[in-house]
Design an enzyme around this catalytic site. Structure first.
Site, PDB file in Angstrom:
ATOM      1  N   CYS A  26      -4.955  -3.227   3.935  1.00  0.00           N
ATOM      2  CA  CYS A  26      -4.339  -2.833   5.157  1.00  0.00           C
ATOM      3  C   CYS A  26      -5.686  -2.683   6.268  1.00  0.00           C
ATOM      4  O   CYS A  26      -6.063  -3.930   6.782  1.00  0.00           O
ATOM      5  CB  CYS A  26      -3.677  -1.523   5.261  1.00  0.00           C
ATOM      6  SG  CYS A  26      -2.822  -1.235   6.562  1.00  0.00           S
ATOM      7  N   LYS A  73      -9.961   1.042  -1.321  1.00  0.00           N
ATOM      8  CA  LYS A  73     -10.030   0.717   0.057  1.00  0.00           C
ATOM      9  C   LYS A  73     -11.445   1.132   0.471  1.00  0.00           C
ATOM     10  O   LYS A  73     -11.642   2.135   0.480  1.00  0.00           O
ATOM     11  CB  LYS A  73      -8.675   1.480   0.759  1.00  0.00           C
ATOM     12  CG  LYS A  73      -8.444   0.960   2.061  1.00  0.00           C
ATOM     13  CD  LYS A  73      -7.313   1.788   2.560  1.00  0.00           C
ATOM     14  CE  LYS A  73      -7.051   1.418   4.178  1.00  0.00           C
ATOM     15  NZ  LYS A  73      -5.719   1.833   4.585  1.00  0.00           N
ATOM     16  N   GLU A  77       0.947  -1.354   0.150  1.00  0.00           N
ATOM     17  CA  GLU A  77      -0.015  -0.014  -0.044  1.00  0.00           C
ATOM     18  C   GLU A  77       0.755   1.299   0.064  1.00  0.00           C
ATOM     19  O   GLU A  77       1.871   1.105   0.615  1.00  0.00           O
ATOM     20  CB  GLU A  77      -0.752   0.116   1.219  1.00  0.00           C
ATOM     21  CG  GLU A  77      -1.743   1.110   1.549  1.00  0.00           C
ATOM     22  CD  GLU A  77      -2.464   1.290   2.734  1.00  0.00           C
ATOM     23  OE1 GLU A  77      -3.730   1.786   2.759  1.00  0.00           O
ATOM     24  OE2 GLU A  77      -1.796   0.596   3.844  1.00  0.00           O
TER      25      GLU A  77
END
Length: 286
Positions: free
Chosen positions: A154, A120, A44
């Site tokens: 993440c 995300k 990321e």
């Protein structure tokens, strides 16, 4: 079906040009190809390295400038995927999505030139307050020559529901690019990767940034490690780790994913967590 994956511990360092970024990325892809890999994962926020190129007056570019590199970023990774005949999860890159909004978006580059994207879904406080990111509004899974995969970035992996949804949509492998600046954040993500692998009887491939960008706000410290994670059941390693890197080193790790073993443990493992869901008590995300 079996295939080989590589997970890159990408070392961030200040650069002076896009060409330097391209040389570093190409190095990792070429290195991974020497191990016969079919999938390569980058971390990321790897493209924040481009902000260190600066504005010509010694200051880093600001986050709103990062989408200016989108075309060059996509061209670079698409060309490498085609040249080396591999799938590349090109970490994440910040893209403009209209109406003044931008998203932290994972990209899957296919060898045939196709590009898939997954914004995300869950954003950290820093992403919202400091970088004005907008969350993605849906979960996609992606079909490849090696089965169905999902990309969850993440913080996303810390939410069990979204991984349940990915598995219900057919994903056998979750690719989790990450970027954490200290041990607390790193272990949150890492422990959750293991939990999601156990809960859903899937593989999780994860990695994080290492190194430092001295000029770029919120990227001056990185604490990362790549890992390729399996359910904790026979015939996998007891600790659920197929391969892992040396924390904060510049390197990549490689392992083979055998999808038939996932089917074996789902059908008759020591525990059958996917089959034994109590959907009479909580929602069936399928």
């Amino acid at each position: 079906m079996k295939y080989r994956v590589a997970s890159v511990q990408y070392k961030l360092a200040d650069i002076a040009s896009f060409e330097q970024f391209a040389e570093q990325v190409t190095h990792y892809v070429r290195n991974a190809s020497e191990y016969g890999t079919q999938f390569i994962l980058f971390p990321e926020f790897m493209t924040t390295q481009l902000l260190s190129i600066g504005d010509g007056e010694g200051k880093a570019l600001t986050i709103d400038r990062l989408p200016e590199f989108t075309e060059a970023y996509e061209t670079l990774f698409a060309s490498l995927a085609a040249e080396y005949g591999v799938y590349i999860v090109g970490g994440t890159h910040v893209v403009d999505v209209g109406d003044g909004k931008r998203q932290n978006t994972a990209h899957l580059f296919h060898p045939n030139g196709q590009i898939d994207r997954q914004p995300k879904i869950h954003l950290t406080p820093t992403e919202v307050s400091e970088w004005s990111m907008s969350p993605g509004d849906g979960l996609n899974v992606f079909e490849t020559a090696f089965g169905t995969i999902a990309m969850l970035t993440c913080y996303d992996i810390e939410f069990p529901e979204i991984v349940r949804m990915a598995r219900a949509k057919g994903a056998d492998v979750i690719f989790c690019p990450s970027c954490t600046d200290d041990r607390h954040g790193f272990h949150r993500v890492r422990y959750c990767c293991h939990a999601r692998a156990v809960e859903n009887q899937v593989y999780v491939v994860t990695t994080g940034t290492v190194g430092a960008l001295r000029k770029v706000d919120f990227m001056r410290a990185n604490y990362g490690q790549a890992a390729i994670i399996a359910p904790n059941d026979i015939p996998f390693p007891p600790g659920g780790i197929l391969s892992e890197g040396v924390i904060n080193d510049d390197m990549l790790v490689v392992a083979d994913l055998d999808l038939s073993l996932l089917e074996d443990v789902r059908a008759g493992g020591s525990v059958t967590t996917w089959r034994d869901r109590r959907t009479d008590l909580y929602p069936d995300w399928s």
